[in-house]
Design a protein around this motif. Structure first.
Motif, mmCIF file in Angstrom:
data_model
loop_
_atom_site.group_PDB
_atom_site.id
_atom_site.type_symbol
_atom_site.label_atom_id
_atom_site.label_comp_id
_atom_site.label_asym_id
_atom_site.label_seq_id
_atom_site.Cartn_x
_atom_site.Cartn_y
_atom_site.Cartn_z
ATOM 1 N N GLU A 153 0.828 -1.204 0.000
ATOM 2 C CA GLU A 153 0.000 0.000 0.000
ATOM 3 C C GLU A 153 0.862 1.255 0.000
ATOM 4 N N LEU A 154 1.985 1.220 0.730
ATOM 5 C CA LEU A 154 2.876 2.365 0.716
ATOM 6 C C LEU A 154 3.441 2.596 -0.686
ATOM 7 N N LYS A 155 3.886 1.528 -1.349
ATOM 8 C CA LYS A 155 4.448 1.684 -2.684
ATOM 9 C C LYS A 155 3.405 2.226 -3.660
ATOM 10 N N GLU A 156 2.174 1.780 -3.522
ATOM 11 C CA GLU A 156 1.117 2.283 -4.393
ATOM 12 C C GLU A 156 0.852 3.765 -4.136
ATOM 13 N N ALA A 157 0.838 4.149 -2.864
ATOM 14 C CA ALA A 157 0.584 5.557 -2.517
ATOM 15 C C ALA A 157 1.698 6.455 -3.044
ATOM 16 N N VAL A 158 2.941 6.041 -2.844
ATOM 17 C CA VAL A 158 4.069 6.846 -3.304
ATOM 18 C C VAL A 158 4.084 6.926 -4.827
ATOM 19 N N ALA A 159 3.788 5.822 -5.499
ATOM 20 C CA ALA A 159 3.760 5.819 -6.959
ATOM 21 C C ALA A 159 2.696 6.768 -7.495
ATOM 22 N N ALA A 160 1.630 6.957 -6.714
ATOM 23 C CA ALA A 160 0.561 7.878 -7.110
ATOM 24 C C ALA A 160 0.869 9.318 -6.720
ATOM 25 N N GLY A 161 2.053 9.547 -6.146
ATOM 26 C CA GLY A 161 2.454 10.897 -5.772
ATOM 27 C C GLY A 161 1.943 11.355 -4.428
ATOM 28 N N MET A 162 1.425 10.433 -3.627
ATOM 29 C CA MET A 162 0.843 10.799 -2.335
ATOM 30 C C MET A 162 1.876 10.689 -1.213
ATOM 31 N N ASP A 213 15.314 -1.316 7.025
ATOM 32 C CA ASP A 213 13.977 -1.246 6.417
ATOM 33 C C ASP A 213 13.743 0.142 5.819
ATOM 34 N N GLU A 214 14.159 1.157 6.550
ATOM 35 C CA GLU A 214 13.989 2.532 6.079
ATOM 36 C C GLU A 214 14.796 2.772 4.803
ATOM 37 N N LYS A 215 16.017 2.263 4.770
ATOM 38 C CA LYS A 215 16.848 2.413 3.575
ATOM 39 C C LYS A 215 16.242 1.658 2.389
ATOM 40 N N ARG A 216 15.641 0.516 2.657
ATOM 41 C CA ARG A 216 15.030 -0.265 1.578
ATOM 42 C C ARG A 216 13.886 0.511 0.938
ATOM 43 N N ILE A 217 13.087 1.166 1.754
ATOM 44 C CA ILE A 217 11.975 1.951 1.211
ATOM 45 C C ILE A 217 12.506 3.047 0.297
ATOM 46 N N LYS A 218 13.572 3.691 0.726
ATOM 47 C CA LYS A 218 14.157 4.757 -0.097
ATOM 48 C C LYS A 218 14.688 4.200 -1.413
ATOM 49 N N GLU A 219 15.335 3.052 -1.349
ATOM 50 C CA GLU A 219 15.873 2.443 -2.563
ATOM 51 C C GLU A 219 14.770 1.987 -3.501
ATOM 52 N N ASP A 220 13.693 1.447 -2.941
ATOM 53 C CA ASP A 220 12.610 0.907 -3.767
ATOM 54 C C ASP A 220 11.703 1.984 -4.345
ATOM 55 N N THR A 221 11.492 3.059 -3.584
ATOM 56 C CA THR A 221 10.438 4.020 -3.957
ATOM 57 C C THR A 221 10.924 5.456 -4.115
ATOM 58 N N GLN A 222 12.150 5.776 -3.681
ATOM 59 C CA GLN A 222 12.692 7.138 -3.617
ATOM 60 C C GLN A 222 12.004 7.983 -2.527
ATOM 61 N N ALA A 223 11.129 7.384 -1.749
ATOM 62 C CA ALA A 223 10.488 8.097 -0.642
ATOM 63 C C ALA A 223 11.333 7.954 0.611
ATOM 64 N N THR A 224 11.355 9.006 1.414
ATOM 65 C CA THR A 224 12.077 8.976 2.678
ATOM 66 C C THR A 224 11.109 9.198 3.831
ATOM 67 N N LEU A 225 11.561 8.805 5.013
ATOM 68 C CA LEU A 225 10.748 9.029 6.208
ATOM 69 C C LEU A 225 10.857 10.516 6.545
ATOM 70 N N ARG A 226 9.770 11.241 6.310
ATOM 71 C CA ARG A 226 9.797 12.686 6.513
ATOM 72 C C ARG A 226 9.797 13.038 7.996
ATOM 73 N N CYS A 227 8.931 12.405 8.778
ATOM 74 C CA CYS A 227 8.936 12.654 10.218
ATOM 75 C C CYS A 227 7.950 11.742 10.932
ATOM 76 N N PHE A 228 8.116 11.670 12.247
ATOM 77 C CA PHE A 228 7.100 11.133 13.149
ATOM 78 C C PHE A 228 6.323 12.355 13.650
ATOM 79 N N PRO A 229 5.118 12.594 13.165
ATOM 80 C CA PRO A 229 4.400 13.828 13.529
ATOM 81 C C PRO A 229 4.206 13.957 15.036
ATOM 82 N N PHE A 230 4.288 15.187 15.533
ATOM 83 C CA PHE A 230 3.984 15.430 16.942
ATOM 84 C C PHE A 230 2.535 15.049 17.254
ATOM 85 N N GLU A 231 1.648 15.425 16.349
ATOM 86 C CA GLU A 231 0.235 15.095 16.528
ATOM 87 C C GLU A 231 -0.011 13.698 15.952
ATOM 88 N N GLN A 232 -0.112 12.718 16.831
ATOM 89 C CA GLN A 232 -0.272 11.327 16.432
ATOM 90 C C GLN A 232 -1.735 10.895 16.505
#
Length: 569
Positions: free
Chosen positions: A505-514, A526-545
């Motif tokens: 689902e993450l890969k689909e969302a990122v591929a759709a530009g979301m 795991d975080e590095k794998r996501i970046k390699e697979d999708t070019q997406a990075t972990l932007r943040c853990f939001p304060f408001e959870q």
């Protein structure tokens, strides 16, 4: 100060190596890496080390040369209308066709910046610099309200200072520009052209701080910095840029943590309530944190193409730099202790964020609280006899607006038609336009138009010219534009965040530009794998959870927090 990627590094708060504008990592230009070095070039009194041809930064292509705005004869100036001036030769590339080209067209057409003679540099033009002055004014006032003082530190830093903090030198080595000669002679030690100031400021802190009575030490610096970049983009990524960098020293870890969080909230407040950008504030992952920091906090903004822009950062440096530089104080018990530090910064990259968050196919749309010109007044003069009464009426409206603290500009240039002026000031993003013609003067009224609402929707006829009523009307329009831009950007952001429960689902969302949001307890790998697979990075853990419980979409294990992943600039 700014968030660093070990593979490339960043010129502003928020740049990362997944940007579509970033090529392969730049070779280090330190003297230790000879392949990236050419012989130093002699100038009158200074020699600067230079990168090899393959390390020369690339620059996004300039917009195609266009005819001067209004070069063709334009219809003109019907009172209360658009005047028929479309200036089709000057239309910028639509956002939906090519977002990057749209951005470059807009920067050029709005007169914000131009390319400097050195590849990768930019010249900030007066209108662009006035935006930076607005950012400075707002933030400087907030810094002083929170007890910070401005200072200035040298731009040239001994290389040995950079090398003292291991993570810091590793992080910034690929970006450094070095001075190797001065006055025609080899320097005993290379000097780094300031990439950030943690090291030189710690050198001074170590001399200034002796006792707990010297703490807290709360300083800010407005300056320029240099980061050698492979690909550049005006305001977003340049070899030299302007910023502020705050640096503080505290007696306890708790005080430093409170400071780091306080300042990211200051940035968040500015972004939301002044720049009308609904940023997401949160904590960076360990991988994404600033080199040399215990923890990095960030504000993440969604641009018009749904890429993330890291618009400001605040770092809890712990005692890392204090230990490297021996910055210690004598506590109340007579014991020597290391100070706990923070650093935090916002740069001219914020201007790029304002452009990409609010601009449309007609140009800039500036939030009134940051706009250099909030109201433009355009006299409509059809014949010589109209000149005196129309200009007299405009002068009275201008005086009333200025007396009320409204930033107003009268465009009385007789060389251009009213229609041309409408298009020109729309391109520059002025929030409100006022039109005054001879019939308006006779009726004691004028016409107003909002930049955020195109055509007739944003126009209001029969607005009273009585000073009190006119000022009240303009203030209402300005507040309306400010609120509307924020609401529009927030709705766009919220509709572009997808909650995911699996990696697919993450890969689909990122591929759709979301932006993808989901529970996260994955490893660094795991975080590095996501970046390699999708070019997406972990932007943040939001304060408001969001309310839990959460499950990691990657591992299926319980997760204490959700994280946001996205492609970014």
């Amino acid at each position: 100060m700014i968030q660093h990627r070990h593979t490339l590094g960043q010129p502003h708060p928020g740049v990362n190596s997944t940007s579509p504008l970033v090529a392969s990592p730049l070779r280090c230009i330190r003297g230790a890496v000879g392949k990236a070095f050419k012989p130093a070039k002699r100038t009158n009194s200074l020699v600067v080390a230079t990168a090899s041809p393959e390390a020369t930064p690339a620059v996004e292509k300039k917009p195609a040369k266009q005819q001067k705005q209004g070069g063709g004869k334009q219809g003109g100036g019907k009172q209360g209308g658009e005047g028929g001036a479309k200036a089709s030769e000057e239309a910028i590339t639509p956002k939906s066709v090519d977002f990057s080209r749209w951005y470059l067209d807009l920067v050029a057409k709005a007169g914000l910046a131009d390319y400097g003679p050195v590849r990768g540099t930019m010249v900030i033009r007066p209108y662009g610099y006035s935006l930076w002055e607005g950012i400075q004014a707002h933030l400087d006032a907030r810094f002083k309200e929170t007890g910070h003082e401005n200072a200035y530190f040298p731009q040239l830093i001994p290389y040995s200072f950079i090398a003292k903090e291991a993570q810091h030198v590793e992080g910034f080595a690929p970006e450094l520009a070095l001075v190797t000669k001065g006055g025609g002679k080899d320097l005993e030690e290379p000097l780094v052209v300031r990439p950030t100031s943690e090291t030189i400021i710690n050198h001074m802190f170590a001399q200034w701080v002796q006792s707990y009575r010297d703490l807290p030490l709360l300083l800010n610096q407005w300056c320029n910095v240099h980061r050698w970049e492979m690909r550049t983009r005006p305001f977003v990524r340049t070899l030299e840029f302007l910023w502020q960098e705050g640096h503080t020293a505290h007696a306890t870890a708790e005080e430093a943590e409170e400071e780091a969080r306080r300042m990211i909230r200051v940035y968040e407040d500015f972004a939301v309530n002044t720049a009308a950008i609904p940023v997401v504030a949160g904590r960076k992952s360990r991988i994404e944190s600033f080199a040399g920091a215990n923890c990095t906090y960030t504000i993440e903004a969604m641009m018009g193409d749904r890429r993330a822009l890291q618009a400001g950062t605040s770092h809890n440096l712990g005692t890392n730099f204090a230990k490297a530089f021996g910055t210690m104080y004598l506590d109340q018990g007579g014991q020597r202790q290391y100070v706990h530090q923070t650093s935090w910064g916002v740069s001219t990259r914020m201007i790029g964020g304002i452009i990409m968050a609010h601009g449309d196919d007609k140009g800039l749309r500036l939030p009134p609280r940051i706009a250099p010109v909030q109201v433009v007044m355009i006299p409509i003069i059809k014949k010589e006899g109209d000149q005196e009464p129309v200009m007299e009426a405009v002068a009275k409206l201008e005086a009333a607006a200025k007396a009320a603290g409204i930033k107003v500009k009268v465009d009385s240039d007789t060389r251009q038609t009213p229609g041309w002026k409408y298009n020109n000031w729309e391109m520059k993003g002025v929030p409100v336009r006022v039109e005054v013609g001879p019939k308006d003067v006779e009726a004691g009224t004028c016409v107003t138009a909002r930049r955020d609402k195109p055509g007739k929707e944003g126009k209001q006829f029969g607005v009273s010219m009585e000073a009190g009523a006119f000022v009240a009307h303009i203030r209402g329009l300005l507040e309306g534009v400010q609120e509307a831009l924020l609401a529009e950007a927030r709705a766009f952001r919220d509709s572009s965040i997808v909650d995911v429960k699996s990696y697919e689902e993450l890969k689909e969302a990122v591929a759709a530009g979301m932006w993808a949001r989901g529970g996260w307890s994955g490893s660094d790998e795991d975080e590095k794998r996501i970046k390699e697979d999708t070019q997406a990075t972990l932007r943040c853990f939001p304060f408001e959870q969001p309310a839990g419980p959460h499950t990691c979409f990657m591992t299926g294990m319980p997760a204490a927090e959700v994280a946001i992943f996205a492609k970014s600039y």
